[in-house]
Motif scaffolding. Structure first.
Motif, mmCIF file in Angstrom:
data_model
loop_
_atom_site.group_PDB
_atom_site.id
_atom_site.type_symbol
_atom_site.label_atom_id
_atom_site.label_comp_id
_atom_site.label_asym_id
_atom_site.label_seq_id
_atom_site.Cartn_x
_atom_site.Cartn_y
_atom_site.Cartn_z
ATOM 1 N N TRP A 89 -1.159 -1.915 -6.758
ATOM 2 C CA TRP A 89 -0.243 -1.362 -5.762
ATOM 3 C C TRP A 89 -0.748 0.001 -5.301
ATOM 4 C CZ3 TRP A 89 0.567 -1.656 -10.916
ATOM 5 C CH2 TRP A 89 0.982 -0.509 -11.601
ATOM 6 N N LYS A 345 -3.832 -13.809 2.392
ATOM 7 C CA LYS A 345 -3.029 -12.868 1.607
ATOM 8 C C LYS A 345 -3.796 -11.586 1.324
ATOM 9 C CE LYS A 345 -1.866 -15.266 -2.004
ATOM 10 N NZ LYS A 345 -1.221 -15.579 -3.282
ATOM 11 N N TYR A 348 -4.021 -9.499 4.408
ATOM 12 C CA TYR A 348 -2.688 -8.927 4.632
ATOM 13 C C TYR A 348 -2.495 -7.676 3.775
ATOM 14 C CZ TYR A 348 2.469 -9.172 5.179
ATOM 15 O OH TYR A 348 3.796 -8.921 5.460
ATOM 16 N N ALA A 349 -2.951 -7.768 2.503
ATOM 17 C CA ALA A 349 -2.815 -6.628 1.594
ATOM 18 C C ALA A 349 -3.776 -5.505 1.968
ATOM 19 C CB ALA A 349 -3.056 -7.081 0.159
ATOM 20 N N LYS A 352 -2.739 -3.194 4.422
ATOM 21 C CA LYS A 352 -1.608 -2.425 3.899
ATOM 22 C C LYS A 352 -0.261 -2.913 4.416
ATOM 23 C CE LYS A 352 -2.387 1.747 2.564
ATOM 24 N NZ LYS A 352 -2.671 3.186 2.420
ATOM 25 N N ALA A 354 1.221 -5.258 2.608
ATOM 26 C CA ALA A 354 1.909 -5.509 1.342
ATOM 27 C C ALA A 354 1.726 -4.298 0.434
ATOM 28 C CB ALA A 354 1.347 -6.754 0.671
ATOM 29 N N ASP A 355 2.823 -3.892 -0.213
ATOM 30 C CA ASP A 355 2.773 -2.714 -1.069
ATOM 31 C C ASP A 355 2.318 -3.044 -2.489
ATOM 32 O OD1 ASP A 355 3.852 -0.865 0.877
ATOM 33 O OD2 ASP A 355 5.745 -1.937 0.634
ATOM 34 N N PHE A 357 0.507 -6.357 -4.748
ATOM 35 C CA PHE A 357 -0.186 -7.613 -4.436
ATOM 36 C C PHE A 357 -1.109 -8.033 -5.570
ATOM 37 C CE2 PHE A 357 -2.337 -3.915 -2.705
ATOM 38 C CZ PHE A 357 -3.642 -4.061 -3.165
ATOM 39 N N THR A 392 -6.294 1.605 -5.824
ATOM 40 C CA THR A 392 -4.902 1.275 -6.141
ATOM 41 C C THR A 392 -4.608 1.528 -7.610
ATOM 42 O OG1 THR A 392 -5.363 -1.020 -6.750
ATOM 43 C CG2 THR A 392 -4.918 -0.566 -4.419
#
Length: 591
Positions: A89, A345, A348-349, A352, A354-355, A357, A392
């Motif tokens: 995250w 996915k 998408y992460a 940014k 998704a917070d 993932f 992250t």
């Protein structure tokens, strides 16, 4: 006592293209060995059920191992790896540190997102928000935001705490539990939580035709074991559960046997408390909404977030419950993008969106981890940097979970199932495909929960009959040739894996390569998670991938799914709740 069949058995094999010509009927009687040990598993489970008390622990321990032996020797399920939960995250997100029981216990009222009013997440597909229907992690992660249970595991840490409970008492014999609810808790519609709501919610879980976990209420070994009356066909007599509403905030349950796991069992989302009479699916209630509405179009719990919208297969959005009795969330809403394509996915992460993932193994590099291990065995630190220049937060948790390939035994003969086990080298699969994002599994029960301890588990591994960490094509060829399957006349089989786990697709493809030329032609297909579940319940699978994460640390919770009579797909999802095995097919008494 059920009579043992002994030796090989005959059964109709549906959908086995190697055995049927186009002109033949869909089902045909064959002489191929299907199961030898279903009776052993059935007998062992019945001994567990018949011996629930604290003095019968040795009897249950012996029976748990017999179930593992039966599953291994019939090869109805091939354990592949025990799970390591990994979480990534961004720095602007502050998450509770997740425990070994998994992220589906995490309520996001304590999750903070700096610079944004919405927490954005990614989910696998699921079909319902009704707590009594939830059997998967994806729906559980959403339901736990909407509803509360009497107790919980905060953030999945295996230390049970009161949630809706103010206090509890037990009788001297351990069979009567008196629960007192916290005062002043309201459902999302503003009505007060009462003891009647608790009784109704427990009745729904036990009695509703939509419940997929009624055994959690009635079984002493895989649930609470609340005393009740049964009908002639084994059902529950309506409103016969030994649940008494003492006063507005006090409810009392009486068990068939003492059960020290009561507070742990109550953490399951199936025990989520809903308003009395909201659905008319138990006797005595007409229902305020239809079950279809309650399943997907609304929710009314006491949780920190309220229903906003749900589009199955697309997205879910919840909004903050400003009147929540606990810590009110700092974010105004949670949005889940439902997406099962690993590449999509990850993109998408990385953009940014998704917070919080996961990283597909194809993009994973263990050298980018900088972490230390805490007192609970969790690795906590950083990961990165990614191609987007971000580093992250990183958390790795040894979870109580097992991921496996399983077989519908009426569709796949035993020699074929055993041949798959012979060519499986667990160490190579974990190292090469998972990049060590898991632990080798030779049993369904994880080593940390093995009934005779870790030394007993090592003895179990030493006796694994299909070769420990080796590929034995000769063993596979021999067992297949005895059944008449050869390179020129192979058994054709489909391995169905779910989209959110590309590792299982890689494993299936590797198994297909290893089985090529020895008598099995294995094709791989990927599907939505919910579709795999639907096909499993329809008995429409041959070989398939799935996983099981323990909701509470008890061997019986998990082993109930092996009871052969409970694997009858013709009775799923309500009358039977086991794994999609159809292992009951060779029982002398299938009733």
């Amino acid at each position: 006592m059920l009579a043992l069949l002994g030796g090989s058995a005959s059964v109709g094999l549906a959908g086995c293209s190697a055995l049927l010509s186009e002109d033949e009927e869909e089902e045909e009687e064959t002489d191929f060995e299907t199961t030898e040990h279903a009776e052993k598993a059935q007998d062992a489970w019945e001994r567990i059920v018949d011996n629930p008390g604290p003095d019968a622990e040795d009897t249950r321990t012996e029976a748990y191992i017999e179930i593992e032996e039966a599953a291994r020797d019939d090869m109805v399920m091939l354990p592949m790896y025990h799970s390591k939960g990994e979480f990534f995250w961004y720095d602007n997100v502050d998450l509770p540190r997740v425990g070994a029981l998994g992220r589906h216990h995490v309520k996001h009222n304590r999750t903070e997102v700096e610079g944004d009013s919405e927490l954005n997440l990614i989910s696998a597909s699921f079909d319902e928000l009704d707590p009594i229907m939830s059997t998967d992690t994806a729906s559980g992660e959403v339901i736990v935001q909407l509803y509360d249970t009497l107790t919980n595991y905060p953030a999945g840490v295996a230390e049970v705490e009161n949630q809706l409970l103010e206090s509890f008492e037990t009788s001297d014999d351990g069979q009567t539990w008196t629960f007192t609810l916290k005062d002043g808790i309201q459902f999302h519609d503003g009505t007060d939580l009462t003891a009647d709501d608790v009784k109704y919610s427990f009745r729904r879980l036990a009695e509703s035709e939509f419940s997929e976990r009624s055994n959690f209420v009635t079984s002493s070994t895989s649930g609470l074991g609340i005393d009740h009356e049964t009908t002639d066909d084994g059902g529950i007599v309506p409103d016969s559960l030994a649940i008494d509403v003492v006063d507005e905030l006090t409810v009392e349950i009486t068990l068939q046997e003492p059960n020290p796991a009561v507070l742990d069992v109550l953490t399951h989302t199936g025990f989520s408390i809903v308003p009395e009479g909201i659905v008319g699916d138990v006797e005595g209630y007409d229902g305020e909404v239809s079950h279809d509405e309650f399943r997907t179009e609304m929710a009314n719990g006491t949780g920190p977030f309220e229903y906003d919208e749900f589009s199955p297969g697309e997205s879910v959005r919840l909004v903050r419950n400003d009147d929540f009795y606990g810590t009110v969330a700092s974010v105004e809403s949670i949005h889940w993008e439902i997406n099962e394509d690993p590449e999509s996915k990850f993109t998408y992460a990385m953009e940014k969106n998704a917070d919080f993932f996961e990283i597909p193994t194809s993009y994973y590099d263990a050298d980018l981890i900088d972490a230390e291990t805490d007192d609970n065995g969790r690795e906590f630190g950083t990961y990165g940097e990614f191609e987007n220049g971000e580093t992250t937060n990183y958390l790795a948790v040894p979870e109580l979970g097992t991921y496996y390939f399983a077989f519908n035994v009426t569709n796949v003969p035993a020699p074929v199932r055993k041949a798959v086990a012979y060519v499986t080298n667990h160490e190579e699969f974990v190292n090469d495909i998972l990049q060590n994002r898991g632990f080798e599994a030779f049993s369904f029960t994880p080593p940390a929960m093995w009934p005779t301890g870790r030394d007993g588990y090592q003895d179990w591994v030493d006796e694994w009959p299909y070769g420990v960490n080796e590929m034995d094509r000769d063993g596979a060829t021999e067992v297949l040739e005895e059944a008449g399957f050869t390179e020129d006349d192979p058994f054709e089989m489909e391995a169905t894996v779910y989209k959110t786990s590309p590792a299982f697709q890689d494993m299936a493809d590797e198994l297909a390569r290893r089985l090529s030329g020895v008598g099995i032609e294995l094709d791989t297909t990927t599907t939505e998670f919910s579709t795999l579940q639907d096909r499993g319940e329809d008995g429409d699978l041959e070989m398939y991938s799935l996983g099981w994460i323990w909701s509470w640390p008890d061997v019986a919770y998990g082993h109930f799914g092996f009871e052969p009579k409970n694997t009858d797909t013709s009775k799923m999802p309500n009358e039977a709740t086991g794994y999609y095995l159809d292992w009951q097919a060779n029982l002398e008494d299938e009733s």
